[in-house]
Design an enzyme around this catalytic site. Structure first.
Site, PDB file in Angstrom:
ATOM      1  CB  CYS A   1     -95.843 -14.417 -77.246  1.00  0.00           C
ATOM      2  SG  CYS A   1     -97.422 -13.821 -76.662  1.00  0.00           S
TER       3      CYS A   1
ATOM      4  CE1 TYR B   1    -103.859 -18.665 -81.644  1.00  0.00           C
ATOM      5  CE2 TYR B   1    -105.981 -19.311 -80.757  1.00  0.00           C
ATOM      6  CZ  TYR B   1    -105.234 -18.549 -81.623  1.00  0.00           C
ATOM      7  OH  TYR B   1    -105.848 -17.668 -82.471  1.00  0.00           O
TER       8      TYR B   1
ATOM      9  CD  GLU C   1     -98.603 -21.697 -79.880  1.00  0.00           C
ATOM     10  OE1 GLU C   1     -98.379 -21.405 -78.683  1.00  0.00           O
ATOM     11  OE2 GLU C   1     -98.837 -20.848 -80.760  1.00  0.00           O
TER      12      GLU C   1
ATOM     13  CB  CYS D   1     -96.779 -11.434 -74.123  1.00  0.00           C
ATOM     14  SG  CYS D   1     -95.954 -11.370 -75.711  1.00  0.00           S
TER      15      CYS D   1
ATOM     16  CE  LYS E   1     -95.615 -19.259 -79.162  1.00  0.00           C
ATOM     17  NZ  LYS E   1     -96.952 -18.920 -78.862  1.00  0.00           N
TER      18      LYS E   1
ATOM     19  CG  HIS F   1     -91.002 -18.160-109.375  1.00  0.00           C
ATOM     20  ND1 HIS F   1     -91.887 -19.148-109.013  1.00  0.00           N
ATOM     21  CD2 HIS F   1     -90.051 -18.755-110.144  1.00  0.00           C
ATOM     22  CE1 HIS F   1     -91.512 -20.292-109.547  1.00  0.00           C
ATOM     23  NE2 HIS F   1     -90.403 -20.083-110.233  1.00  0.00           N
TER      24      HIS F   1
ATOM     25  CD  GLU G   1     -94.387 -18.453-106.942  1.00  0.00           C
ATOM     26  OE1 GLU G   1     -94.518 -17.768-107.970  1.00  0.00           O
ATOM     27  OE2 GLU G   1     -93.408 -19.203-106.743  1.00  0.00           O
TER      28      GLU G   1
HETATM   29  P1  NDP Z   1    -107.897 -22.133 -76.035  1.00  0.00           P
HETATM   30  O1  NDP Z   1    -109.174 -21.510 -75.651  1.00  0.00           O
HETATM   31  O2  NDP Z   1    -107.283 -21.822 -77.349  1.00  0.00           O
HETATM   32  O3  NDP Z   1    -108.065 -23.718 -75.971  1.00  0.00           O
HETATM   33  C1  NDP Z   1    -108.517 -24.356 -74.826  1.00  0.00           C
HETATM   34  C2  NDP Z   1    -108.722 -25.822 -75.174  1.00  0.00           C
HETATM   35  O4  NDP Z   1    -108.989 -26.552 -74.009  1.00  0.00           O
HETATM   36  C3  NDP Z   1    -109.887 -26.031 -76.122  1.00  0.00           C
HETATM   37  O5  NDP Z   1    -109.540 -27.061 -77.005  1.00  0.00           O
HETATM   38  C4  NDP Z   1    -111.001 -26.451 -75.167  1.00  0.00           C
HETATM   39  O6  NDP Z   1    -111.958 -27.286 -75.779  1.00  0.00           O
HETATM   40  C5  NDP Z   1    -110.228 -27.240 -74.141  1.00  0.00           C
HETATM   41  N1  NDP Z   1    -110.851 -27.246 -72.843  1.00  0.00           N
HETATM   42  C6  NDP Z   1    -111.360 -26.200 -72.139  1.00  0.00           C
HETATM   43  N2  NDP Z   1    -111.814 -26.594 -70.941  1.00  0.00           N
HETATM   44  C7  NDP Z   1    -111.608 -27.941 -70.875  1.00  0.00           C
HETATM   45  C8  NDP Z   1    -111.885 -28.925 -69.893  1.00  0.00           C
HETATM   46  N3  NDP Z   1    -112.447 -28.618 -68.739  1.00  0.00           N
HETATM   47  N4  NDP Z   1    -111.542 -30.193 -70.180  1.00  0.00           N
HETATM   48  C9  NDP Z   1    -110.965 -30.523 -71.342  1.00  0.00           C
HETATM   49  N5  NDP Z   1    -110.671 -29.628 -72.313  1.00  0.00           N
HETATM   50  C10 NDP Z   1    -110.997 -28.348 -72.081  1.00  0.00           C
HETATM   51  O7  NDP Z   1    -106.939 -21.841 -74.816  1.00  0.00           O
HETATM   52  P2  NDP Z   1    -105.376 -22.005 -74.633  1.00  0.00           P
HETATM   53  O8  NDP Z   1    -105.231 -22.361 -73.203  1.00  0.00           O
HETATM   54  O9  NDP Z   1    -104.768 -22.871 -75.664  1.00  0.00           O
HETATM   55  O10 NDP Z   1    -104.881 -20.523 -74.872  1.00  0.00           O
HETATM   56  C11 NDP Z   1    -105.513 -19.414 -74.241  1.00  0.00           C
HETATM   57  C12 NDP Z   1    -105.541 -18.239 -75.172  1.00  0.00           C
HETATM   58  O11 NDP Z   1    -104.243 -17.670 -75.237  1.00  0.00           O
HETATM   59  C13 NDP Z   1    -105.895 -18.591 -76.601  1.00  0.00           C
HETATM   60  O12 NDP Z   1    -107.270 -18.577 -76.803  1.00  0.00           O
HETATM   61  C14 NDP Z   1    -105.213 -17.519 -77.390  1.00  0.00           C
HETATM   62  O13 NDP Z   1    -106.056 -16.421 -77.525  1.00  0.00           O
HETATM   63  C15 NDP Z   1    -104.012 -17.153 -76.527  1.00  0.00           C
HETATM   64  N6  NDP Z   1    -102.788 -17.757 -77.095  1.00  0.00           N
HETATM   65  C16 NDP Z   1    -102.342 -17.319 -78.288  1.00  0.00           C
HETATM   66  C17 NDP Z   1    -101.220 -17.859 -78.857  1.00  0.00           C
HETATM   67  C18 NDP Z   1    -100.763 -17.376 -80.182  1.00  0.00           C
HETATM   68  O14 NDP Z   1    -101.155 -16.289 -80.588  1.00  0.00           O
HETATM   69  N7  NDP Z   1     -99.939 -18.150 -80.900  1.00  0.00           N
HETATM   70  C19 NDP Z   1    -100.459 -18.904 -78.187  1.00  0.00           C
HETATM   71  C20 NDP Z   1    -101.039 -19.310 -76.929  1.00  0.00           C
HETATM   72  C21 NDP Z   1    -102.147 -18.751 -76.410  1.00  0.00           C
HETATM   73  P3  NDP Z   1    -113.213 -26.727 -76.607  1.00  0.00           P
HETATM   74  O15 NDP Z   1    -112.719 -26.429 -77.986  1.00  0.00           O
HETATM   75  O16 NDP Z   1    -114.171 -27.865 -76.567  1.00  0.00           O
HETATM   76  O17 NDP Z   1    -113.697 -25.522 -75.887  1.00  0.00           O
END
Ligand code: NDP
Length: 457
Positions: free
Chosen positions: A48, A177, A181, A43, A51, A435, A440
């Protein structure tokens, strides 16, 4: 006091480990925390915090473009990656030092090095062995890459904060996510971004209206978003990285970011060897009280792969420390966890999507508003916001609140309290708006947009 070297030995000084260390040490518990990198974990150092700083940098792109309509003449036409990078690094170093100092001031000892479980009550760091009455595993997560030829050429979010220069063009793989981002941030900083997602619509788990709206907005802002598109192989050529796609085409680009999820960071910890049970996805298996299959060993945060969010790891740590040292027997409440995606536009949500609410409740009312906020009536940027409430018709309780737009996280944080308190739609309606704000809208959505399961009179 136990006869062990420490009462509590924590592996990992990330969000969960640091909170547990500080809270336990403040109560006189003899705590050690082992960390091989900088205190603060993902983080603070690679997630976090940097980012969000990059996201602020990206915001200026729109502010500058819109300033003229508000009377400002800003002759700005350049962006310095080096300045953003160096200033961000300085903030990160300060934060990490501050966290390390806080841990030590609370009375816990930081041990630098790679820790390894060596028994139910023992840990080794380098060639030194330590004993502890209890051990807490809080090593976090690590990026996971698609299992395809050439995946050694892929970058992860860890690499994005130390790029020597901004790429001219890049490919981002994933629809969660991190992918959204970075696609938004880098697009606003001037990189030509192609984002691919393997299924029909990204941001799985979020409300469908939100997902569709964000896709439209990100495209409008310049991201080349391609769905039903997946990476099958990568090679390195004289022109750059060549990404082969599932439709038989290929893209040559400067950099490929795999934002394809994170997995528990357990390599080299010696867990299975010492009888710690893992789940099918490779996470450390714990009960409702964060106890692993070895009673003296606990685990929390990303390594248990429940909800990978910093505030969740903090809450887990506080629940555990209270249970261990203050005599409570609480389990963690994972309901109604709000979260935000700092894409452009920002997304934030708490509670159920419309689709999940329909599965859970017999009758569901949906209130949906898409509008141009006052600021953009003047800026003419074309930016629109989305706000949505999902209501259980029978109890009138608001079970989901969703927003897409500037500062969505700031607005939804407040609404999360209302939902946690069980607020009904009637209470939302009785609440006076502030407002003129965009927020709102959440207390002025009077007409139901659609109803599910409710017979017309
Ligand atoms: P996520 O799980 O959010 O997203 C992973 C993405 O990658 C999904 O779209 C998934 O598709 C895709 N994916 C997974 N495996 C493959 C593959 N082999 N080939 C192609 N696509 C694939 O993970 P992130 O890496 O974005 O983030 C990890 C975690 O970190 C998040 O879940 C979140 O909890 C946390 N995070 C939170 C943030 C915040 O609070 N703002 C910011 C960044 C991270 P599918 O949908 O089909 O599974």
């Amino acid at each position: 006091m136990s006869n062990y070297d420490y009462d509590l030995f924590i592996i990992g000084a990330g969000s969960g480990g640091v909170r547990a260390a500080r809270m336990a040490a403040a109560q006189g518990v003899r705590v050690a925390v082992a960390e091989y990198s900088r205190p603060g974990g993902t983080c603070v150092n690679l997630g976090c915090v940097p980012k969000k700083l990059f996201s602020y940098a990206a915001d200026y792109h729109a502010f500058i473009a819109q300033a003229e309509r508000f009377g400002w003449n800003l002759a700005v036409d350049s962006f310095s990656w080096d300045i953003l990078h160096d200033n961000t690094s300085a903030v990160l170093e300060r934060n990490s030092n501050f966290i390390g100092n806080m841990v030590e001031q609370a009375g816990a000892e930081i041990i630098h090095g790679h820790a390894r479980l060596s028994g139910p009550h023992s840990v080794t760091v380098g060639d030194k062995a330590y004993s502890a009455e209890r051990i807490l595993l809080a090593p976090g997560g690590t990026p996971q890459y698609p299992d395809i030829p050439g995946n050694e050429y892929l970058k992860s979010s860890n690499d994005m904060f130390s790029l020597p220069c901004l790429p001219r063009q890049m490919l981002i793989v994933g629809g969660g996510y991190i992918a959204c981002e970075f696609a938004s941030i880098l697009n606003a900083l001037g990189v030509k971004v192609i984002q691919i997602y393997r299924k029909e619509l990204f941001l799985r788990g979020f409300d469908r209206d939100v997902r569709e709206f964000v896709a439209e907005e990100m495209r409008r802002l310049g991201v080349d978003l391609r769905f039903n598109c997946d990476l099958t192989a990568v090679s390195h050529t004289a022109e750059g990285y060549q990404a082969s796609l599932n439709d038989g085409t290929s893209i040559t680009t400067d950099l490929i970011l795999a934002a394809t999820g994170r997995r528990p960071n357990i390599a080299g910890l010696g867990l299975e060897e010492h009888g710690i049970e893992l789940t099918a996805s490779g996470a450390v298996k714990v009960d409702n009280y964060f106890q692993t299959s070895i009673p003296s060993v606990y685990a929390l945060g990303d390594v248990i792969d429940r909800v990978q969010l910093t505030p969740v790891a903090l809450a887990e740590a506080m629940t555990l420390v209270r249970n261990l040292y203050q005599g409570t027997t609480d389990s963690m409440d994972y309901r109604l966890i709000p979260s935000a995606v700092f894409s452009h536009p920002n997304i934030a949500a708490v509670g159920l999507s419309e689709e999940d609410a329909i599965r859970q409740f017999a009758q569901v009312d949906v209130y949906l508003s898409k509008f141009t906020p006052l600021k953009h009536a003047l800026s003419r940027s074309g930016d629109k916001y989305l706000m949505k409430l999902v209501v259980d018709h029978q109890t009138d309780r608001v079970v989901g609140a969703h927003m897409v737009g500037e500062h969505a996280g700031e607005t939804i944080q407040g609404l999360a309290i209302a939902l946690k308190a069980g607020a009904t739609k009637k209470i939302f309606d009785q609440t006076i708006g502030i407002h003129p704000t965009s927020a709102e809208e959440f207390v002025t959505m009077r007409s139901v947009t659609r109803r599910h399961g409710v017979k017309a009179d």
